[in-house]
Scaffold this motif. Structure first.
Motif, PDB file in Angstrom:
ATOM      1  N   UNK A 233      -3.243 -71.011 -35.201  1.00 21.58           N
ATOM      2  CA  UNK A 233      -3.008 -70.632 -33.806  1.00 21.58           C
ATOM      3  C   UNK A 233      -1.577 -70.187 -33.557  1.00 21.58           C
ATOM      4  N   UNK A 234      -0.641 -70.798 -34.257  1.00 23.07           N
ATOM      5  CA  UNK A 234       0.755 -70.539 -33.910  1.00 23.07           C
ATOM      6  C   UNK A 234       1.588 -69.874 -35.005  1.00 23.07           C
ATOM      7  N   UNK A 235       0.956 -69.358 -36.018  1.00 26.78           N
ATOM      8  CA  UNK A 235       1.698 -68.715 -37.102  1.00 26.78           C
ATOM      9  C   UNK A 235       2.603 -67.598 -36.589  1.00 26.78           C
ATOM     10  N   UNK A 236       2.076 -66.720 -35.778  1.00 25.90           N
ATOM     11  CA  UNK A 236       2.873 -65.593 -35.276  1.00 25.90           C
ATOM     12  C   UNK A 236       4.012 -66.083 -34.382  1.00 25.90           C
ATOM     13  N   UNK A 237       3.762 -67.141 -33.627  1.00 18.84           N
ATOM     14  CA  UNK A 237       4.804 -67.708 -32.762  1.00 18.84           C
ATOM     15  C   UNK A 237       5.925 -68.288 -33.617  1.00 18.84           C
ATOM     16  N   UNK A 238       5.560 -69.046 -34.635  1.00 15.86           N
ATOM     17  CA  UNK A 238       6.561 -69.656 -35.513  1.00 15.86           C
ATOM     18  C   UNK A 238       7.354 -68.577 -36.248  1.00 15.86           C
TER      19      UNK A 238
END
Length: 145
Positions: free
Chosen positions: A33-38
């Motif tokens: 879910x948060x790969x792109x955010x990280x």
């Protein structure tokens, strides 16, 4: 697994030590879910702010070296504040996984307006915190001399 054969004897080996798996909590769904955010956070806080980050950490290290020679409680407190500023994150773990933020990073190669806005906020956050950290560390260095 073969790389662990060359590691020092006390180096943790996840293939031989089953307790390591019990200590590591990795949730593939949260990660997905948060790969792109990280990735974007890393770029905005580290990659694109590397000079500012290096200046702040260098100032902290210099202050710590001076404190090793001449202790000063006020200076130690300033160094702690500086380290906390360097380590600060502009969003929480929960926010990084939220549909509001994670959803802004699902547009592929084309950045949407919300993604660009968040990245600008994060970059400003990093610049501000690193400058504050450097100033506190430099103040600590003066006190420790």
């Amino acid at each position: 697994p073969a790389v662990y054969e060359k590691a020092p004897a006390d180096y943790p080996n996840p293939f031989k030590d089953p307790s390591l798996g019990a200590r590591v909590k990795f949730d593939v769904n949260i990660s997905e879910k948060r790969t792109a955010v990280v990735d974007a956070l890393f770029d905005q806080l580290i990659t694109f702010q590397l000079d500012n980050l290096k200046n702040a950490t260098k100032a902290v290290h210099e202050a710590e070296a001076a404190l090793a020679k001449k202790d000063n409680a006020e200076a130690r407190a300033l160094v702690k504040e500086a380290r906390d500023l360097i380590a600060a994150m502009p969003i929480t773990e929960e926010q990084a996984s939220s549909p509001e933020i994670a959803g802004a990073f699902s547009g592929g190669k084309q950045k949407g307006a919300r993604q660009a806005e968040l990245e600008q906020q994060w970059a400003a956050f990093a610049r501000e915190r690193y400058a504050q950290a450097q100033a506190k560390a430099e103040q600590a260095l003066k006190l420790a001399r």
